[in-house]
Every structure is written in C-alpha cells, then in structure tokens.
Design a protein around this motif. Sequence first.
Motif, PDB file in Angstrom:
ATOM      1  N   UNK A 160      37.308  15.644 -27.284  1.00  0.00           N
ATOM      2  CA  UNK A 160      36.952  15.647 -25.871  1.00  0.00           C
ATOM      3  C   UNK A 160      37.831  16.585 -25.055  1.00  0.00           C
ATOM      4  N   UNK A 161      37.775  16.408 -23.729  1.00  0.00           N
ATOM      5  CA  UNK A 161      38.577  17.236 -22.839  1.00  0.00           C
ATOM      6  C   UNK A 161      39.809  16.470 -22.370  1.00  0.00           C
ATOM      7  N   UNK A 162      40.865  17.187 -22.024  1.00  0.00           N
ATOM      8  CA  UNK A 162      42.077  16.569 -21.473  1.00  0.00           C
ATOM      9  C   UNK A 162      41.865  16.366 -19.978  1.00  0.00           C
ATOM     10  N   UNK A 163      41.069  15.332 -19.645  1.00  0.00           N
ATOM     11  CA  UNK A 163      40.708  15.082 -18.250  1.00  0.00           C
ATOM     12  C   UNK A 163      41.378  13.848 -17.661  1.00  0.00           C
ATOM     13  N   UNK A 164      42.166  13.127 -18.484  1.00  0.00           N
ATOM     14  CA  UNK A 164      42.843  11.939 -17.986  1.00  0.00           C
ATOM     15  C   UNK A 164      41.913  10.774 -17.718  1.00  0.00           C
ATOM     16  N   UNK A 165      40.730  10.793 -18.342  1.00  0.00           N
ATOM     17  CA  UNK A 165      39.753   9.729 -18.136  1.00  0.00           C
ATOM     18  C   UNK A 165      39.538   8.933 -19.419  1.00  0.00           C
ATOM     19  N   UNK A 166      39.251   7.642 -19.257  1.00  0.00           N
ATOM     20  CA  UNK A 166      38.962   6.786 -20.402  1.00  0.00           C
ATOM     21  C   UNK A 166      37.525   7.008 -20.848  1.00  0.00           C
ATOM     22  N   UNK A 167      37.294   6.902 -22.153  1.00  0.00           N
ATOM     23  CA  UNK A 167      35.940   7.051 -22.683  1.00  0.00           C
ATOM     24  C   UNK A 167      35.868   6.413 -24.060  1.00  0.00           C
TER      25      UNK A 167
END
Length: 201
Positions: A160-167
């Motif tokens: 994924x991306x380093x967006x600081x979001x949970x998934x």
Amino acid sequence: MPCPILRYALKPVVIMGLLVTASAGQAADGSGKFSIRGPGSQSCAAYLAAAGKPEDNARYASWLLGYASARNRTEPNTYDFIPTEAGTDFPNIVAAICKSNGKASVEQAAHSAITALAPMRQASASPLVEVQADGKAVKIHQEALRTLQTALIAKRAFSGRADGLASALLVAALKEFQRKESIPVTGLPDIDTFIRAVIKR
C-alpha cells in the motif's frame, strides 16, 4: 512486569549494538556529571526486583514516563520518541535493557532506550489513528504509522501507500510481517513490530 519485547524484538537490536548501557548524555558540569533525582538513580537490579511489587513498580514507571516526557521537550525536532501509546512500552524497553546490565542506573538504561528509539521519533504532533485487528485496537499517531508503513514498503512487506491510514491491507501485511519475524501475530502496529521494521536492518 511482562516484557515480550525482551524475548522477541529487542534481542536482535541489542546484538546489533544499538543499545548502550551507559552514557553521560548531556553534561551538566565540566566533567560530565549531573545529579539524578528519584527512582532513576537506583540500579537496574533494583528496578527489575520491583517488578513483583505493584507500588514500587508504579513509582518507577511514573518516573520513566516523566523522563521520556522531559526528553520529548528538550530534544530538537521531537514530538514523541515512543511511537505507540505510552502505557508500559517504555518501562518494558528499559527493563529489557536493564536485564543486560544490572549495575547500570535506571537513568542510564532510560537514556539507552531513548537512543535506541530515536529512529522512530515523531517530529511533530499528528492525529490519532485507530487500527483494529481480531477484536483488538490500538491508537497511534498518524505520523508514526506513516513511518512504519514506509519501513514495511522498503522491506517489501506492504504494497500500500505510506498514508498513515488504517486498512485491511495494512493489517494483513502486519500479520505476515510478524509471522516472518517470529513475533506475536497481532495485526497491530505494536512496539515489537516497530522495532523489527524500523530499527532492525
């Protein structure tokens, strides 16, 4: 004082020599000496012996969290050295360091812990993000989660991306990474995982 970090995550870090057991730190006088107040002046052996005594253990934990707060305040470009919720993480890391040198002072072990955690420091405040897995949840600052994601991407453990979001993708990647590292498989961004992903090379 349970310390899963000692068995799982911190051992390779100690072997790598990232954790020193004594340091003068910031010198307070010309010869590098300074006064240590309270429980920090006690030996690591005394700290470890307090593990089975709730009142003594709480006194050490309180001092250590105050020490970490003071270091957050005085170190440049630092919001927090500890990427996870404070709780017992920092006292447990200090306990793991103390096991390797019972004669060191608690302050020296705490300084070593801060030195080891430096690569995980958060430079600025960021919102809390809740990550859930298997009925459990942790709250973590978004910047810290982004740091973990970046490390996992570099290790090809997260697509994924380093967006600081949970998934769900992140939780699955964490579980797979934890399995490969032989640490408890929680699917959560816990301190064991941070140490393995961010510090371990």
